[in-house]
Design a protein around this motif. Structure first.
Motif, PDB file in Angstrom:
ATOM      1  N   PRO A  23       0.819  -1.224   0.000  1.00 18.50           N
ATOM      2  CA  PRO A  23       0.000   0.000   0.000  1.00 18.50           C
ATOM      3  C   PRO A  23       0.847   1.265   0.000  1.00 18.50           C
ATOM      4  N   LEU A  24       0.422   2.232  -0.795  1.00 19.56           N
ATOM      5  CA  LEU A  24       1.043   3.547  -0.829  1.00 19.56           C
ATOM      6  C   LEU A  24       0.011   4.562  -0.354  1.00 19.56           C
ATOM      7  N   TYR A  25       0.413   5.385   0.599  1.00 18.62           N
ATOM      8  CA  TYR A  25      -0.496   6.354   1.192  1.00 18.62           C
ATOM      9  C   TYR A  25      -0.108   7.755   0.738  1.00 18.62           C
ATOM     10  N   HIS A  26      -1.095   8.484   0.217  1.00 14.29           N
ATOM     11  CA  HIS A  26      -0.870   9.857  -0.231  1.00 14.29           C
ATOM     12  C   HIS A  26      -1.997  10.770   0.251  1.00 14.29           C
ATOM     13  N   TRP A  27      -1.597  11.939   0.723  1.00 13.73           N
ATOM     14  CA  TRP A  27      -2.582  12.983   0.986  1.00 13.73           C
ATOM     15  C   TRP A  27      -2.954  13.645  -0.335  1.00 13.73           C
ATOM     16  N   VAL A  28      -4.247  13.799  -0.572  1.00 17.17           N
ATOM     17  CA  VAL A  28      -4.721  14.389  -1.817  1.00 17.17           C
ATOM     18  C   VAL A  28      -5.591  15.612  -1.492  1.00 17.17           C
ATOM     19  N   PRO A  29      -4.987  16.780  -1.330  1.00 20.52           N
ATOM     20  CA  PRO A  29      -5.801  17.996  -1.171  1.00 20.52           C
ATOM     21  C   PRO A  29      -6.526  18.306  -2.481  1.00 20.52           C
ATOM     22  N   HIS A  30      -7.772  18.700  -2.381  1.00 19.24           N
ATOM     23  CA  HIS A  30      -8.547  19.017  -3.574  1.00 19.24           C
ATOM     24  C   HIS A  30      -9.570  20.098  -3.230  1.00 19.24           C
ATOM     25  N   CYS A  31     -10.224  20.615  -4.242  1.00 16.28           N
ATOM     26  CA  CYS A  31     -11.165  21.727  -4.053  1.00 16.28           C
ATOM     27  C   CYS A  31     -12.561  21.339  -4.503  1.00 16.28           C
ATOM     28  N   HIS A  32     -13.544  21.704  -3.705  1.00 14.38           N
ATOM     29  CA  HIS A  32     -14.951  21.653  -4.105  1.00 14.38           C
ATOM     30  C   HIS A  32     -15.419  23.097  -4.215  1.00 14.38           C
ATOM     31  N   LEU A  33     -15.867  23.475  -5.407  1.00 11.76           N
ATOM     32  CA  LEU A  33     -16.166  24.877  -5.673  1.00 11.76           C
ATOM     33  C   LEU A  33     -17.554  25.052  -6.283  1.00 11.76           C
ATOM     34  N   LEU A  34     -18.200  26.131  -5.909  1.00 11.60           N
ATOM     35  CA  LEU A  34     -19.431  26.582  -6.555  1.00 11.60           C
ATOM     36  C   LEU A  34     -19.058  27.797  -7.387  1.00 11.60           C
ATOM     37  N   VAL A  35     -19.284  27.713  -8.689  1.00  9.75           N
ATOM     38  CA  VAL A  35     -18.769  28.718  -9.620  1.00  9.75           C
ATOM     39  C   VAL A  35     -19.907  29.329 -10.420  1.00  9.75           C
ATOM     40  N   ARG A  36     -19.927  30.658 -10.476  1.00  8.19           N
ATOM     41  CA  ARG A  36     -20.853  31.354 -11.346  1.00  8.19           C
ATOM     42  C   ARG A  36     -20.056  32.078 -12.421  1.00  8.19           C
ATOM     43  N   ILE A  37     -20.359  31.759 -13.665  1.00  4.34           N
ATOM     44  CA  ILE A  37     -19.679  32.353 -14.809  1.00  4.34           C
ATOM     45  C   ILE A  37     -20.670  32.375 -15.971  1.00  4.34           C
ATOM     46  N   SER A  38     -20.495  33.294 -16.886  1.00 12.51           N
ATOM     47  CA  SER A  38     -21.425  33.389 -18.014  1.00 12.51           C
ATOM     48  C   SER A  38     -21.343  32.127 -18.864  1.00 12.51           C
ATOM     49  N   SER A  39     -22.445  31.784 -19.503  1.00 12.29           N
ATOM     50  CA  SER A  39     -22.490  30.567 -20.321  1.00 12.29           C
ATOM     51  C   SER A  39     -21.483  30.605 -21.464  1.00 12.29           C
ATOM     52  N   LYS A  40     -21.169  31.799 -21.952  1.00  9.83           N
ATOM     53  CA  LYS A  40     -20.218  31.935 -23.044  1.00  9.83           C
ATOM     54  C   LYS A  40     -18.794  31.571 -22.624  1.00  9.83           C
ATOM     55  N   GLN A  41     -18.508  31.704 -21.327  1.00 11.41           N
ATOM     56  CA  GLN A  41     -17.150  31.447 -20.855  1.00 11.41           C
ATOM     57  C   GLN A  41     -16.987  30.103 -20.160  1.00 11.41           C
ATOM     58  N   GLN A  42     -18.027  29.288 -20.126  1.00 11.55           N
ATOM     59  CA  GLN A  42     -17.926  27.998 -19.442  1.00 11.55           C
ATOM     60  C   GLN A  42     -16.926  27.067 -20.116  1.00 11.55           C
ATOM     61  N   SER A  43     -16.916  27.043 -21.445  1.00 17.10           N
ATOM     62  CA  SER A  43     -15.941  26.203 -22.144  1.00 17.10           C
ATOM     63  C   SER A  43     -14.525  26.713 -21.908  1.00 17.10           C
ATOM     64  N   LEU A  44     -14.367  28.030 -21.795  1.00 12.83           N
ATOM     65  CA  LEU A  44     -13.057  28.609 -21.516  1.00 12.83           C
ATOM     66  C   LEU A  44     -12.593  28.244 -20.110  1.00 12.83           C
ATOM     67  N   LEU A  45     -13.535  28.191 -19.182  1.00 15.99           N
ATOM     68  CA  LEU A  45     -13.207  27.793 -17.815  1.00 15.99           C
ATOM     69  C   LEU A  45     -12.703  26.356 -17.780  1.00 15.99           C
ATOM     70  N   ARG A  46     -13.373  25.475 -18.502  1.00 16.05           N
ATOM     71  CA  ARG A  46     -12.946  24.078 -18.559  1.00 16.05           C
ATOM     72  C   ARG A  46     -11.546  23.968 -19.158  1.00 16.05           C
ATOM     73  N   THR A  47     -11.294  24.749 -20.204  1.00 14.24           N
ATOM     74  CA  THR A  47      -9.976  24.730 -20.831  1.00 14.24           C
ATOM     75  C   THR A  47      -8.898  25.232 -19.879  1.00 14.24           C
ATOM     76  N   ALA A  48      -9.211  26.291 -19.138  1.00  9.90           N
ATOM     77  CA  ALA A  48      -8.245  26.872 -18.210  1.00  9.90           C
ATOM     78  C   ALA A  48      -7.839  25.869 -17.139  1.00  9.90           C
TER      79      ALA A  48
END
Length: 313
Positions: free
Chosen positions: A163-188
């Motif tokens: 077994p290998l043990y790793h700490w995995v910090p991650h983020c849970h986010l609620l995001v408001r952005i215009s529909s036109k920029q949602q694909s750009l957000l995914r790309t970023a």
């Protein structure tokens, strides 16, 4: 020997009374009760005494935590329950005004993973700055992000079943952005968080489907006080994507995480972009919200209670 970071109390929020329509205790089925938080508090003290006996300052502070004399530490289950109540009451009005314009985003940056026993090396502000840098690199400005950093212990077994043990910090986010920029957000995010052997799916973005009182569920999940381990079975040609299994975090890992969280500031847990904490309120600063829902924003700020905080926290 390097000096251990001092324990940091979060701002005083325990005299805070949430508004009835956003009180997570009344409207969210399954939200942890006082008895459950107290039970986990007792278990955590046992784990600290067993696995972190030299951290006497933390043990003392937690053992003295009681009503009207709270320790206000991010590692305390009882105090974190109060933080969740406050966070839900502050973020719910922002989402309930236009729930269909919000996204649920989970980010798992591999570069911030750490082996067992080295979580103290993780710098939460570096992770938050990586998110800001990803948005700036793609010219995303009109955005509101409310969320927090979460922690998980990943147990990954190799072909040799070691077994290998790793700490995995991650983020849970609620995001408001215009529909036109949602694909750009995914790309970023996808450009800055590539997949790897350790993290198969570093970016998950989906529309926020909750409505009514159910919007409290994803908000409370962002700052959940119970942390889990995830077991990842070894891969094989017949099972290239074996199913991950959640399980209760081992006591020694709970003790390490508690010692780490107790030394963090509140800004090391919360992720606020396009929004900020002003005393006891979370208010918006992004132009996206002000331009489209200025009336709602004004009403929200006007009936939010104001309290004084020590700005060094």
């Amino acid at each position: 020997m390097a000096k251990s970071p001092c324990i940091r109390a979060i701002p005083q929020i325990f005299n805070y009374k949430p508004r009835n329509e956003h009180d997570v205790r009344k409207h969210l089925t399954g939200f942890e009760g006082k008895e459950e938080a107290e039970k986990r508090h007792k278990s955590l003290l046992k784990f600290l005494k067993k696995y972190q006996p030299l951290d006497s300052d933390l043990i003392t502070r937690l053992s003295r935590c009681r009503r009207n004399h709270r320790c206000r530490l991010q590692s305390c289950p009882m105090c974190m329950r109060r933080l969740r109540i406050w966070f839900c009451d502050q973020v719910a009005p922002l989402i309930s005004a236009v729930p269909r314009e919000w996204l649920w985003v989970t980010l798992i940056p591999e570069r911030h993973c750490h082996p067992e026993g080295s979580l103290a090396e993780f710098k939460p502000q570096n992770l938050i700055e990586d998110l800001r840098r990803a948005l700036r690199s793609h010219g995303i400005k009109d955005i509101v992000i409310c969320g927090a950093i979460d922690y998980c212990m990943e147990i990954r077994k190799t072909v040799e079943f070691t077994p290998l043990y790793h700490w995995v910090p991650h983020c849970h986010l609620l995001v408001r952005i215009s529909s036109k920029q949602q694909s750009l957000l995914r790309t970023a995010f996808s450009t800055n968080l590539p997949s790897s052997t350790l993290v198969d799916r570093p970016v998950h973005i989906a529309p926020l489907k909750s409505d009514g009182f159910e919007i409290l569920r994803p908000i409370s999940y962002c700052v959940k006080a119970r942390f889990n381990s995830v077991y990842v079975p070894p891969r094989s040609e017949s099972k290239p994507k074996a199913k991950r299994k959640k399980q209760r975090m081992h006591g020694r890992h709970q003790a390490e995480l508690a010692s780490f969280l107790a030394r963090n500031k509140l800004k090391d847990r919360l992720v606020l972009i396009g929004a900020k904490r002003v005393q006891k309120s979370i208010v918006l600063s992004a132009r996206l919200h002000v331009r489209k829902t200025n009336a709602r924003a004004t009403n929200f700020i006007s009936y939010t209670d104001a309290f004084r905080f020590d700005t060094s926290w």
